[in-house]
Design a protein around this motif. Structure first.
Motif, short mmCIF file in Angstrom:
data_model
loop_
_atom_site.label_atom_id
_atom_site.label_comp_id
_atom_site.label_asym_id
_atom_site.label_seq_id
_atom_site.Cartn_x
_atom_site.Cartn_y
_atom_site.Cartn_z
N THR A 108 -4.95 -2.64 3.15
CA THR A 108 -3.35 -2.93 3.31
C THR A 108 -3.30 -2.72 4.93
O THR A 108 -4.03 -1.57 5.32
CB THR A 108 -2.60 -2.05 2.48
OG1 THR A 108 -2.79 -0.79 2.67
CG2 THR A 108 -2.52 -2.30 1.29
N PRO A 109 -2.46 -3.27 5.55
CA PRO A 109 -2.32 -3.28 7.12
C PRO A 109 -1.68 -1.93 7.19
O PRO A 109 -0.87 -1.14 6.41
CB PRO A 109 -1.37 -4.52 7.45
CG PRO A 109 -0.67 -4.50 6.05
CD PRO A 109 -1.61 -4.51 5.13
N ASP A 110 -1.73 -1.15 8.62
CA ASP A 110 -0.78 -0.34 8.93
C ASP A 110 0.31 -0.97 9.74
O ASP A 110 0.14 -2.42 9.91
CB ASP A 110 -1.69 0.52 10.16
CG ASP A 110 -2.90 1.36 9.47
OD1 ASP A 110 -2.80 1.64 8.14
OD2 ASP A 110 -3.82 1.71 10.13
N TYR A 111 1.09 -0.07 10.01
CA TYR A 111 2.64 -0.73 10.46
C TYR A 111 3.13 -0.10 11.72
O TYR A 111 2.97 1.08 11.81
CB TYR A 111 3.78 -0.66 9.29
CG TYR A 111 3.16 -1.28 8.02
CD1 TYR A 111 3.68 -2.77 8.00
CD2 TYR A 111 2.77 -0.92 7.10
CE1 TYR A 111 3.16 -3.58 6.66
CE2 TYR A 111 2.10 -1.60 6.04
CZ TYR A 111 2.66 -2.97 5.83
OH TYR A 111 2.24 -3.67 4.81
N LEU A 112 3.83 -0.65 12.62
CA LEU A 112 4.40 0.19 13.64
C LEU A 112 5.99 0.28 13.18
O LEU A 112 6.67 -0.57 12.70
CB LEU A 112 4.35 -0.81 14.71
CG LEU A 112 3.40 -0.73 15.65
CD1 LEU A 112 3.42 -1.63 16.75
CD2 LEU A 112 2.82 0.72 16.17
N LEU A 113 6.48 1.36 13.35
CA LEU A 113 7.98 1.78 13.14
C LEU A 113 8.47 2.16 14.35
O LEU A 113 7.97 2.91 15.12
CB LEU A 113 7.84 3.01 12.17
CG LEU A 113 9.15 3.66 11.88
CD1 LEU A 113 10.01 2.59 11.01
CD2 LEU A 113 8.96 4.85 11.23
N ILE A 143 2.44 3.73 11.21
CA ILE A 143 2.48 4.09 9.62
C ILE A 143 1.16 3.88 9.19
O ILE A 143 0.62 2.75 9.09
CB ILE A 143 3.37 3.18 8.97
CG1 ILE A 143 4.89 3.38 9.46
CG2 ILE A 143 3.45 3.74 7.33
CD1 ILE A 143 5.97 2.58 8.60
N ARG A 144 0.45 4.91 8.73
CA ARG A 144 -0.84 4.49 8.26
C ARG A 144 -0.88 4.51 6.87
O ARG A 144 -0.20 5.34 5.90
CB ARG A 144 -2.18 5.70 8.76
CG ARG A 144 -1.89 6.04 10.16
CD ARG A 144 -3.13 5.02 10.62
NE ARG A 144 -3.27 5.34 12.06
CZ ARG A 144 -3.61 4.52 13.00
NH1 ARG A 144 -4.42 3.28 12.39
NH2 ARG A 144 -3.88 4.83 14.36
N THR A 145 -1.65 3.46 6.11
CA THR A 145 -1.53 3.23 4.63
C THR A 145 -2.76 4.04 4.14
O THR A 145 -3.79 3.88 4.92
CB THR A 145 -1.30 1.67 4.13
OG1 THR A 145 -2.36 1.07 4.78
CG2 THR A 145 0.16 1.39 4.60
N LYS A 146 -2.85 4.16 2.99
CA LYS A 146 -3.87 4.67 2.45
C LYS A 146 -5.35 3.81 2.04
O LYS A 146 -6.29 4.17 2.37
CB LYS A 146 -3.80 5.36 1.22
CG LYS A 146 -3.13 6.85 1.30
CD LYS A 146 -3.16 7.64 0.12
CE LYS A 146 -2.36 9.08 0.38
NZ LYS A 146 -1.15 9.36 -0.65
N GLY A 175 0.78 -1.27 0.14
CA GLY A 175 -0.01 0.03 -0.06
C GLY A 175 0.77 1.35 -0.21
O GLY A 175 2.05 1.32 -0.12
N THR A 176 0.07 2.42 -0.07
CA THR A 176 0.75 3.82 0.00
C THR A 176 0.74 4.41 1.45
O THR A 176 -0.18 4.20 1.84
CB THR A 176 -0.02 4.78 -1.08
OG1 THR A 176 -0.74 3.78 -1.93
CG2 THR A 176 0.93 5.55 -1.67
N VAL A 177 2.02 4.76 1.75
CA VAL A 177 2.10 5.62 3.01
C VAL A 177 1.18 6.89 2.97
O VAL A 177 1.45 7.63 2.35
CB VAL A 177 3.17 5.74 3.43
CG1 VAL A 177 3.51 6.79 4.65
CG2 VAL A 177 4.16 4.59 3.64
N ASP A 178 0.27 6.88 3.87
CA ASP A 178 -0.41 8.07 3.98
C ASP A 178 0.13 9.17 5.30
O ASP A 178 0.37 10.14 4.83
CB ASP A 178 -2.04 7.58 4.64
CG ASP A 178 -2.94 8.89 4.69
OD1 ASP A 178 -2.43 10.09 4.13
OD2 ASP A 178 -3.92 8.78 5.48
N ARG A 179 0.14 8.47 6.26
CA ARG A 179 1.00 9.46 7.38
C ARG A 179 1.78 8.62 8.31
O ARG A 179 1.25 7.36 8.44
CB ARG A 179 -0.01 10.48 8.00
CG ARG A 179 -1.11 9.78 8.48
CD ARG A 179 -2.27 10.74 8.72
NE ARG A 179 -3.19 9.90 9.90
CZ ARG A 179 -3.98 9.39 9.47
NH1 ARG A 179 -4.35 9.06 8.22
NH2 ARG A 179 -4.99 8.59 10.48
N VAL A 180 2.67 9.04 9.01
CA VAL A 180 3.62 8.48 10.11
C VAL A 180 3.38 9.37 11.28
O VAL A 180 3.57 10.33 11.38
CB VAL A 180 5.02 8.27 9.66
CG1 VAL A 180 5.49 7.34 10.89
CG2 VAL A 180 5.24 7.69 8.52
#
Ligand code: GN1
Ligand code: MG
Length: 364
Positions: free
Chosen positions: A40-45, A33-36, A14-19
């Motif tokens: 698609t999942p979001d991620y922890l950074l 990391i929120r994806t658009k 997916g595409t990164v929306d915001r962190v």
């Protein structure tokens, strides 16, 4: 390099929306990391703390080994390995981390949605679930064959902590020692008792196993029905006594106040939570624990709480180098609040031992 550029170094779907910043950890810095796209999942950074964990690449290998092993176990039981185990996301170059131009280490895992993390256990039922989760975690990793690197030597080893303690007190780098004689006596008066326990680990009478070592309640994800889903924050997985996991959980679950509560009257050990957790934990762990481990289960709650008093006080005397602080005396406040919890445990220790014996006997 900004957070979006760092996120782009990983194999994300997916595409990164915001962190955005997330969580309250004292050690690492965590972002989401929120994806658009919805699918698609979001991620922890996370920026992993290289002052504390080293080497980070070995730590990430440890985490990956444990995650892969748990995923296998979950799949064998027809569970969902994407929700019941953590998923480490590799960098685009295939590594388990990305090292930026400032030599900071970053790692990403999948964010498991529709879950709840608690800061305290308000009911024995929730504590039961938490105990089950930790017992199950230990049983799943009990047959992990691949060795783990000890990236935190001496982590819950009180002899090692006393060596650090003696060195910090001898140095007294910010002149805080003189005002802390009663607090220092809290530590010294229990030194021999704690070392006597640790000698059993050193002699092998209490075995070491693969353990989590940071079993605070907020390191377990619950699903929306209040069932344990997944144990997270695997930075500290290493070989140690599994009593440390039990004890560290009791330090957070049973506390009626906050870890750093300013109101000491709010802080005490809730024995009904101790009982709930013990029932859940032993429902999974009784089958592999030795008699010696059972004998010292209740003691481990005092041991880890004591260790935490020592670590907070030591960091305060050392000029606040280890834990992130929110106010100049934060480590002192944490010390005093954890000491209150320790004394509450000491007052109820006989009852804690009785509960362990009764619960264990019921499972025979
Ligand atoms: C740290 O990272 P976090 O906040 O889950 C610490 C634990 C302490 C805890 C005190 C690697 O855990 O050992 O018990 O703070 N982790 C490390 O709340 O030192
Ligand atoms: Mg954590």
């Amino acid at each position: 390099m900004n957070l979006e550029q760092i996120a782009a170094k990983f194999q994300l779907e997916g595409t990164v929306d915001r962190v955005e910043p997330m969580g309250e950890g004292f050690i690492n810095d965590t972002f989401i990391i929120r994806t658009k796209e919805r699918e698609t999942p979001d991620y922890l950074l996370q920026r992993k703390n290289k002052r504390i964990f080293h080497p980070i690449p070995a730590m990430m290998e440890n985490i990956e080994k444990v995650c892969a092993h748990i995923k296998k176990k979950v799949s064998e039981k027809n569970g969902d390995p994407m929700r019941e185990a953590m998923t480490v996301v590799r960098a685009k170059d295939g590594k388990l981390y990305f090292q930026d131009e400032d030599d900071e280490f970053w790692a990403v895992c999948v964010f498991i949605s529709d879950t709840v993390a608690y800061q305290s256990a308000k009911t024995p039922e929730l504590a039961f679930q938490g105990g089950k989760g930790i017992g199950l975690f230990q049983s799943m990793v009990s047959d992990l064959k691949e060795p783990l690197t000890d990236i935190l030597p001496g982590f819950h080893n009180i002899r090692y902590r006393f060596n650090q303690w003696d060195a910090v007190l001898a140095k007294d780098p910010v002149d805080r020692k003189a005002k802390l004689s009663s607090e220092i006596a809290w530590i010294e008066s229990r030194r021999d008792n704690m070392l006597d326990f640790w000698k059993l680990v050193e002699s092998g009478e209490i075995p070491t196993r693969v353990t989590h070592n940071d079993t605070k309640i907020n390191n377990i994800l619950f699903d929306l029905n209040g069932e344990v889903l997944c144990v997270i924050d695997l930075d500290t997985v290493l070989n140690s006594t599994c009593l440390n996991d039990f004890g560290d959980a009791m330090r957070s679950y049973t506390n009626t106040g906050a870890e750093d509560d300013e109101n000491l009257d709010a802080v005490s050990c809730d024995i009904s939570i101790f009982e709930g957790f013990t029932k859940g934990y032993l429902s999974q762990a009784k089958s592999f624990l030795t008699d010696k481990e059972l004998e010292y289960l209740a003691f481990s709650a005092k041991y880890i709480t004591y260790e935490q008093v020592l670590r907070f006080l030591m960091d305060y005397i050392d000029g606040d180098k280890y834990y992130k602080i929110k106010s100049p005396d934060h480590n002192y406040q944490r010390t005093v609040a954890q000491y209150k919890l320790l004394t509450s445990m000491e007052e109820q220790y006989d009852e804690m031992c009785r509960i362990v014996r009764t619960v264990a006997a019921e499972l025979d």
